[in-house]
Design an enzyme around this catalytic site. Structure first.
Site, PDB file in Angstrom:
ATOM      1  N   GLY A   5      59.613  69.017  60.551  1.00  0.00           N
ATOM      2  CA  GLY A   5      61.074  68.948  60.555  1.00  0.00           C
ATOM      3  C   GLY A   5      61.675  70.346  60.604  1.00  0.00           C
ATOM      4  O   GLY A   5      62.557  70.647  61.427  1.00  0.00           O
ATOM      5  N   HIS A   6      61.201  71.222  59.739  1.00  0.00           N
ATOM      6  CA  HIS A   6      61.668  72.605  59.747  1.00  0.00           C
ATOM      7  C   HIS A   6      61.352  73.274  61.093  1.00  0.00           C
ATOM      8  O   HIS A   6      62.185  74.001  61.649  1.00  0.00           O
ATOM      9  CB  HIS A   6      60.985  73.419  58.641  1.00  0.00           C
ATOM     10  CG  HIS A   6      61.223  72.921  57.248  1.00  0.00           C
ATOM     11  ND1 HIS A   6      60.234  72.346  56.491  1.00  0.00           N
ATOM     12  CD2 HIS A   6      62.335  72.944  56.461  1.00  0.00           C
ATOM     13  CE1 HIS A   6      60.716  72.037  55.301  1.00  0.00           C
ATOM     14  NE2 HIS A   6      61.993  72.375  55.246  1.00  0.00           N
ATOM     15  N   SER A  33      59.369  65.573  54.439  1.00  0.00           N
ATOM     16  CA  SER A  33      59.990  66.286  53.331  1.00  0.00           C
ATOM     17  C   SER A  33      58.911  67.090  52.623  1.00  0.00           C
ATOM     18  O   SER A  33      57.766  66.627  52.501  1.00  0.00           O
ATOM     19  CB  SER A  33      60.607  65.285  52.347  1.00  0.00           C
ATOM     20  OG  SER A  33      60.878  65.920  51.107  1.00  0.00           O
TER      21      SER A  33
HETATM   22  P1  AMP Z   1      64.653  72.141  52.815  1.00  0.00           P
HETATM   23  O1  AMP Z   1      63.555  73.145  52.949  1.00  0.00           O
HETATM   24  O2  AMP Z   1      64.187  70.793  52.392  1.00  0.00           O
HETATM   25  O3  AMP Z   1      65.822  72.670  52.041  1.00  0.00           O
HETATM   26  O4  AMP Z   1      65.188  71.908  54.287  1.00  0.00           O
HETATM   27  C1  AMP Z   1      65.602  72.981  55.087  1.00  0.00           C
HETATM   28  C2  AMP Z   1      66.276  72.435  56.324  1.00  0.00           C
HETATM   29  O5  AMP Z   1      65.375  71.601  57.033  1.00  0.00           O
HETATM   30  C3  AMP Z   1      67.495  71.571  55.989  1.00  0.00           C
HETATM   31  O6  AMP Z   1      68.507  71.800  56.946  1.00  0.00           O
HETATM   32  C4  AMP Z   1      66.953  70.182  56.097  1.00  0.00           C
HETATM   33  O7  AMP Z   1      67.926  69.212  56.393  1.00  0.00           O
HETATM   34  C5  AMP Z   1      65.968  70.336  57.234  1.00  0.00           C
HETATM   35  N1  AMP Z   1      64.970  69.277  57.177  1.00  0.00           N
HETATM   36  C6  AMP Z   1      64.223  68.900  56.104  1.00  0.00           C
HETATM   37  N2  AMP Z   1      63.462  67.839  56.414  1.00  0.00           N
HETATM   38  C7  AMP Z   1      63.725  67.537  57.714  1.00  0.00           C
HETATM   39  C8  AMP Z   1      63.266  66.525  58.626  1.00  0.00           C
HETATM   40  N3  AMP Z   1      62.365  65.618  58.251  1.00  0.00           N
HETATM   41  N4  AMP Z   1      63.770  66.529  59.874  1.00  0.00           N
HETATM   42  C9  AMP Z   1      64.686  67.446  60.263  1.00  0.00           C
HETATM   43  N5  AMP Z   1      65.166  68.403  59.453  1.00  0.00           N
HETATM   44  C10 AMP Z   1      64.698  68.456  58.203  1.00  0.00           C
END
Ligand code: AMP
Length: 290
Positions: free
Chosen positions: A41-42, A190
Protein backbone atom coordinates in the site's frame (compact mmCIF):
# COMPACT_ATOMS: atom_id res chain seq x y z
CA UNK A 1 20.05 4.14 -7.40
CA UNK A 2 20.95 5.77 -4.12
CA UNK A 3 18.55 7.14 -1.57
CA UNK A 4 19.45 9.53 1.21
CA UNK A 5 18.43 8.70 4.77
CA UNK A 6 17.97 11.83 6.85
CA UNK A 7 17.30 12.03 10.56
CA UNK A 8 17.16 15.82 10.93
CA UNK A 9 14.99 18.58 9.49
CA UNK A 10 18.16 20.51 8.57
CA UNK A 11 19.19 17.69 6.22
CA UNK A 12 15.83 17.91 4.44
CA UNK A 13 16.16 21.68 4.09
CA UNK A 14 19.64 21.26 2.57
CA UNK A 15 18.38 18.54 0.19
CA UNK A 16 15.47 20.76 -0.81
CA UNK A 17 17.77 23.73 -1.49
CA UNK A 18 20.01 21.50 -3.63
CA UNK A 19 17.00 20.17 -5.57
CA UNK A 20 15.75 23.71 -6.20
CA UNK A 21 19.21 24.81 -7.41
CA UNK A 22 19.38 21.85 -9.79
CA UNK A 23 15.88 22.63 -11.09
CA UNK A 24 16.72 26.31 -11.54
CA UNK A 25 13.57 27.15 -9.57
CA UNK A 26 11.16 25.21 -7.38
CA UNK A 27 11.70 21.47 -7.74
CA UNK A 28 8.39 19.59 -7.74
CA UNK A 29 8.60 17.34 -4.69
CA UNK A 30 6.12 14.54 -4.04
CA UNK A 31 5.83 13.57 -0.37
CA UNK A 32 4.65 10.27 1.12
CA UNK A 33 4.24 10.46 4.91
CA UNK A 34 4.21 7.07 6.67
CA UNK A 35 4.69 5.43 10.03
CA UNK A 36 6.92 2.74 8.52
CA UNK A 37 6.73 -1.06 8.52
CA UNK A 38 5.98 -0.55 4.87
CA UNK A 39 3.87 -2.76 2.61
CA UNK A 40 2.55 -2.69 -0.94
CA UNK A 41 0.00 0.00 0.00
CA UNK A 42 2.76 2.42 0.93
CA UNK A 43 4.79 1.39 -2.11
CA UNK A 44 1.83 2.26 -4.36
CA UNK A 45 1.88 5.81 -2.97
CA UNK A 46 5.61 6.13 -3.65
CA UNK A 47 5.15 4.78 -7.19
CA UNK A 48 2.43 7.34 -7.86
CA UNK A 49 4.61 10.12 -6.44
CA UNK A 50 7.51 8.90 -8.61
CA UNK A 51 5.35 9.14 -11.73
CA UNK A 52 4.15 12.68 -10.99
CA UNK A 53 7.11 14.56 -9.48
CA UNK A 54 10.74 15.43 -10.21
CA UNK A 55 11.74 14.40 -6.67
CA UNK A 56 10.19 11.94 -4.25
CA UNK A 57 10.48 12.16 -0.49
CA UNK A 58 9.03 10.00 2.25
CA UNK A 59 8.90 10.14 6.00
CA UNK A 60 8.94 7.22 8.41
CA UNK A 61 7.85 8.50 11.79
CA UNK A 62 5.76 6.68 14.37
CA UNK A 63 4.12 9.87 15.58
CA UNK A 64 3.57 9.64 19.35
CA UNK A 65 1.05 12.51 19.20
CA UNK A 66 -1.46 10.48 17.22
CA UNK A 67 -1.53 7.47 19.54
CA UNK A 68 -4.05 7.50 22.32
CA UNK A 69 -2.57 4.48 24.07
CA UNK A 70 1.03 4.16 25.23
CA UNK A 71 0.77 0.40 24.73
CA UNK A 72 -0.37 0.76 21.13
CA UNK A 73 2.57 3.12 20.49
CA UNK A 74 5.07 0.74 22.11
CA UNK A 75 3.76 -2.22 20.11
CA UNK A 76 3.63 -0.47 16.74
CA UNK A 77 5.85 -2.59 14.44
CA UNK A 78 9.14 -1.08 13.26
CA UNK A 79 11.81 -2.12 10.74
CA UNK A 80 13.69 0.95 9.48
CA UNK A 81 16.25 -1.00 7.44
CA UNK A 82 13.63 -2.91 5.50
CA UNK A 83 11.63 0.33 5.07
CA UNK A 84 14.69 2.08 3.62
CA UNK A 85 15.25 -0.79 1.14
CA UNK A 86 11.58 -0.77 0.03
CA UNK A 87 11.58 3.01 -0.39
CA UNK A 88 14.81 2.95 -2.38
CA UNK A 89 13.48 0.21 -4.66
CA UNK A 90 10.26 2.19 -5.21
CA UNK A 91 12.27 5.17 -6.44
CA UNK A 92 12.27 7.41 -3.39
CA UNK A 93 15.06 10.04 -3.32
CA UNK A 94 15.18 10.81 0.40
CA UNK A 95 13.51 9.58 3.57
CA UNK A 96 13.25 11.42 6.88
CA UNK A 97 13.46 9.05 9.85
CA UNK A 98 13.53 11.43 12.81
CA UNK A 99 13.53 10.86 16.56
CA UNK A 100 10.45 12.22 18.35
CA UNK A 101 12.62 14.98 19.90
CA UNK A 102 13.50 16.25 16.42
CA UNK A 103 9.81 16.67 15.60
CA UNK A 104 8.65 17.77 19.07
CA UNK A 105 11.58 19.59 20.69
CA UNK A 106 11.32 21.04 24.19
CA UNK A 107 8.98 24.02 24.16
CA UNK A 108 6.78 22.63 21.37
CA UNK A 109 3.27 24.00 21.98
CA UNK A 110 1.34 24.52 18.74
CA UNK A 111 -1.39 22.08 17.72
CA UNK A 112 -3.76 21.89 14.77
CA UNK A 113 -7.36 21.12 15.69
CA UNK A 114 -9.55 20.33 12.69
CA UNK A 115 -13.31 20.77 13.27
CA UNK A 116 -16.37 18.53 12.76
CA UNK A 117 -14.84 16.37 10.00
CA UNK A 118 -12.41 15.03 12.64
CA UNK A 119 -15.10 14.42 15.28
CA UNK A 120 -16.97 11.19 14.34
CA UNK A 121 -15.72 7.66 13.55
CA UNK A 122 -11.98 7.45 14.27
CA UNK A 123 -12.11 10.84 15.99
CA UNK A 124 -14.77 9.61 18.40
CA UNK A 125 -12.99 6.34 19.14
CA UNK A 126 -9.44 7.71 19.31
CA UNK A 127 -9.53 11.02 21.22
CA UNK A 128 -6.74 13.38 20.12
CA UNK A 129 -5.76 11.16 17.18
CA UNK A 130 -6.50 13.65 14.41
CA UNK A 131 -4.97 16.53 16.36
CA UNK A 132 -1.74 14.54 16.30
CA UNK A 133 -2.14 13.63 12.63
CA UNK A 134 -3.00 17.17 11.48
CA UNK A 135 -0.14 18.69 13.45
CA UNK A 136 2.52 16.30 12.18
CA UNK A 137 1.29 16.47 8.58
CA UNK A 138 1.31 20.28 8.62
CA UNK A 139 4.85 20.14 10.03
CA UNK A 140 5.93 17.72 7.28
CA UNK A 141 4.44 20.09 4.70
CA UNK A 142 6.50 22.91 6.23
CA UNK A 143 9.64 20.77 6.29
CA UNK A 144 9.47 19.33 2.75
CA UNK A 145 7.40 22.04 1.00
CA UNK A 146 6.01 19.40 -1.38
CA UNK A 147 4.02 20.25 -4.48
CA UNK A 148 1.97 17.10 -3.89
CA UNK A 149 1.40 14.77 -0.95
CA UNK A 150 0.05 11.23 -1.23
CA UNK A 151 -2.36 9.56 1.19
CA UNK A 152 -4.30 6.29 1.10
CA UNK A 153 -8.08 6.06 0.97
CA UNK A 154 -7.75 3.22 3.44
CA UNK A 155 -7.58 6.02 6.04
CA UNK A 156 -10.52 7.86 4.47
CA UNK A 157 -11.21 10.20 7.37
CA UNK A 158 -7.53 11.07 7.67
CA UNK A 159 -7.52 12.04 4.00
CA UNK A 160 -10.65 14.15 4.55
CA UNK A 161 -9.10 15.83 7.61
CA UNK A 162 -5.94 16.68 5.66
CA UNK A 163 -7.90 18.03 2.69
CA UNK A 164 -9.85 20.23 5.13
CA UNK A 165 -6.70 21.45 6.87
CA UNK A 166 -5.04 22.31 3.54
CA UNK A 167 -8.12 24.19 2.34
CA UNK A 168 -8.74 26.07 5.59
CA UNK A 169 -5.14 27.11 6.21
CA UNK A 170 -4.28 27.85 2.55
CA UNK A 171 -1.49 25.30 2.48
CA UNK A 172 -0.02 25.22 -1.05
CA UNK A 173 0.05 21.41 -1.36
CA UNK A 174 -1.96 19.22 -3.72
CA UNK A 175 -3.39 16.37 -1.64
CA UNK A 176 -3.64 13.17 -3.71
CA UNK A 177 -5.85 10.30 -2.50
CA UNK A 178 -4.79 6.81 -3.62
CA UNK A 179 -6.82 3.56 -3.73
CA UNK A 180 -6.65 1.00 -0.94
CA UNK A 181 -4.29 -1.88 -1.72
CA UNK A 182 -5.63 -5.24 -0.50
CA UNK A 183 -4.42 -8.76 0.09
CA UNK A 184 -5.82 -11.44 -2.26
CA UNK A 185 -8.59 -12.24 0.24
CA UNK A 186 -9.69 -8.62 0.51
CA UNK A 187 -7.98 -7.66 3.77
CA UNK A 188 -6.73 -4.07 3.49
CA UNK A 189 -2.96 -3.99 3.83
CA UNK A 190 -1.87 -2.49 7.13
CA UNK A 191 1.33 -2.47 9.14
CA UNK A 192 -0.75 -3.74 12.04
CA UNK A 193 -1.65 -6.95 10.14
CA UNK A 194 1.82 -8.27 10.96
CA UNK A 195 0.67 -8.74 14.55
CA UNK A 196 -2.20 -11.08 13.62
CA UNK A 197 -1.78 -14.78 14.38
CA UNK A 198 -3.06 -17.25 11.72
CA UNK A 199 -6.59 -17.58 13.16
CA UNK A 200 -6.96 -13.84 13.65
CA UNK A 201 -5.52 -13.23 10.17
CA UNK A 202 -8.31 -15.38 8.71
CA UNK A 203 -10.92 -13.67 10.90
CA UNK A 204 -9.65 -10.19 9.89
CA UNK A 205 -11.25 -10.54 6.45
CA UNK A 206 -14.55 -9.92 8.27
CA UNK A 207 -14.08 -6.14 7.85
CA UNK A 208 -13.95 -6.39 4.09
CA UNK A 209 -16.68 -9.03 3.99
CA UNK A 210 -19.01 -6.78 6.01
CA UNK A 211 -18.32 -3.83 3.71
CA UNK A 212 -18.87 -5.94 0.60
CA UNK A 213 -22.18 -7.23 1.98
CA UNK A 214 -23.41 -3.68 2.51
CA UNK A 215 -22.09 -2.61 -0.87
CA UNK A 216 -23.95 -5.50 -2.52
CA UNK A 217 -27.15 -4.52 -0.73
CA UNK A 218 -26.67 -0.93 -1.86
CA UNK A 219 -26.04 -2.13 -5.45
CA UNK A 220 -29.29 -4.10 -5.17
CA UNK A 221 -31.17 -0.89 -4.38
CA UNK A 222 -31.08 -0.72 -0.58
CA UNK A 223 -30.87 2.96 0.41
CA UNK A 224 -31.90 2.72 4.06
CA UNK A 225 -28.69 3.41 6.02
CA UNK A 226 -29.95 1.52 9.07
CA UNK A 227 -30.52 -1.56 6.92
CA UNK A 228 -27.00 -1.25 5.46
CA UNK A 229 -25.51 -0.97 8.96
CA UNK A 230 -27.52 -4.05 9.96
CA UNK A 231 -26.02 -5.97 7.00
CA UNK A 232 -22.53 -5.17 8.24
CA UNK A 233 -23.39 -5.98 11.86
CA UNK A 234 -24.82 -9.35 10.77
CA UNK A 235 -21.53 -10.30 9.09
CA UNK A 236 -19.58 -9.33 12.21
CA UNK A 237 -21.99 -11.35 14.35
CA UNK A 238 -20.77 -14.48 12.51
CA UNK A 239 -17.14 -13.83 13.46
CA UNK A 240 -16.53 -14.37 17.19
CA UNK A 241 -12.85 -13.39 16.95
CA UNK A 242 -13.77 -9.82 15.94
CA UNK A 243 -15.13 -7.21 18.38
CA UNK A 244 -16.81 -4.56 16.28
CA UNK A 245 -16.31 -0.92 17.34
CA UNK A 246 -18.51 0.73 14.76
CA UNK A 247 -20.30 0.12 11.51
CA UNK A 248 -21.07 3.37 9.75
CA UNK A 249 -22.91 4.68 6.71
CA UNK A 250 -22.02 8.35 6.42
CA UNK A 251 -22.10 11.20 3.93
CA UNK A 252 -18.83 10.81 1.98
CA UNK A 253 -18.16 14.58 2.16
CA UNK A 254 -19.19 15.53 5.71
CA UNK A 255 -18.90 12.10 7.39
CA UNK A 256 -22.25 12.67 9.13
CA UNK A 257 -24.26 9.50 9.70
CA UNK A 258 -27.06 9.08 7.17
CA UNK A 259 -30.63 7.89 7.47
CA UNK A 260 -31.03 7.40 3.75
CA UNK A 261 -28.32 7.14 1.10
CA UNK A 262 -28.91 9.67 -1.65
CA UNK A 263 -25.42 10.73 -2.80
CA UNK A 264 -21.91 9.31 -2.34
CA UNK A 265 -21.69 7.42 0.95
CA UNK A 266 -18.80 6.14 3.02
CA UNK A 267 -19.30 2.64 4.40
CA UNK A 268 -16.75 2.22 7.19
CA UNK A 269 -15.98 -0.23 9.96
CA UNK A 270 -13.59 -0.59 12.89
CA UNK A 271 -13.02 -3.77 14.87
CA UNK A 272 -10.56 -5.33 17.25
CA UNK A 273 -9.28 -8.69 16.04
CA UNK A 274 -6.97 -10.45 18.49
CA UNK A 275 -4.30 -7.93 19.50
CA UNK A 276 -5.02 -5.27 16.87
CA UNK A 277 -7.60 -2.69 15.99
CA UNK A 278 -8.35 -2.59 12.27
CA UNK A 279 -10.31 -0.19 10.06
CA UNK A 280 -11.57 -0.36 6.50
CA UNK A 281 -14.00 1.41 4.20
CA UNK A 282 -15.65 1.46 0.79
CA UNK A 283 -17.28 4.43 -0.94
CA UNK A 284 -20.50 3.83 -2.86
CA UNK A 285 -21.62 6.30 -5.48
CA UNK A 286 -24.03 6.23 -8.40
CA UNK A 287 -22.35 5.91 -11.78
CA UNK A 288 -22.57 9.14 -13.75
CA UNK A 289 -25.38 9.00 -16.28
CA UNK A 290 -25.01 10.50 -19.72
P1 AMP B 1 0.60 4.56 7.86
O1 AMP B 1 2.04 4.16 7.75
O2 AMP B 1 -0.30 3.44 8.23
O3 AMP B 1 0.41 5.82 8.65
O4 AMP B 1 0.16 4.92 6.38
C1 AMP B 1 0.87 5.86 5.62
C2 AMP B 1 0.08 6.17 4.37
O5 AMP B 1 -0.13 4.98 3.63
C3 AMP B 1 -1.30 6.74 4.68
O6 AMP B 1 -1.62 7.74 3.73
C4 AMP B 1 -2.19 5.54 4.52
O7 AMP B 1 -3.52 5.86 4.20
C5 AMP B 1 -1.51 4.81 3.39
N1 AMP B 1 -1.88 3.40 3.40
C6 AMP B 1 -1.83 2.55 4.46
N2 AMP B 1 -2.32 1.35 4.11
C7 AMP B 1 -2.68 1.44 2.80
C8 AMP B 1 -3.27 0.53 1.86
N3 AMP B 1 -3.57 -0.72 2.20
N4 AMP B 1 -3.50 0.99 0.61
C9 AMP B 1 -3.20 2.26 0.26
N5 AMP B 1 -2.66 3.16 1.10
C10 AMP B 1 -2.40 2.76 2.35
Amino acid sequence: MTMRIATTIAEIRAWRAEADRAAGGRAAVGLVPTMGYLHAGHVSLVARARAENARVAASVFVNPAQFNSAEDLARYPRDPERDAALLRDAGCDIVLMPDPAEVYPPGFQTWVDVGPIAAPLEGAHRPGHFRGVATVVLKLFGIFEPARAYFGQKDYQQLAVIRTLVRDLDVPVDVVGCPTVREADGLAMSSRNARLGPDDRRAATVLHRALRAAEAAWAGGERDAGALRARMAAVFAQEPRAAVEYVSVADAATLEELEAVRGPALLSVAAVVGPVRLIDNIVVREPLRA
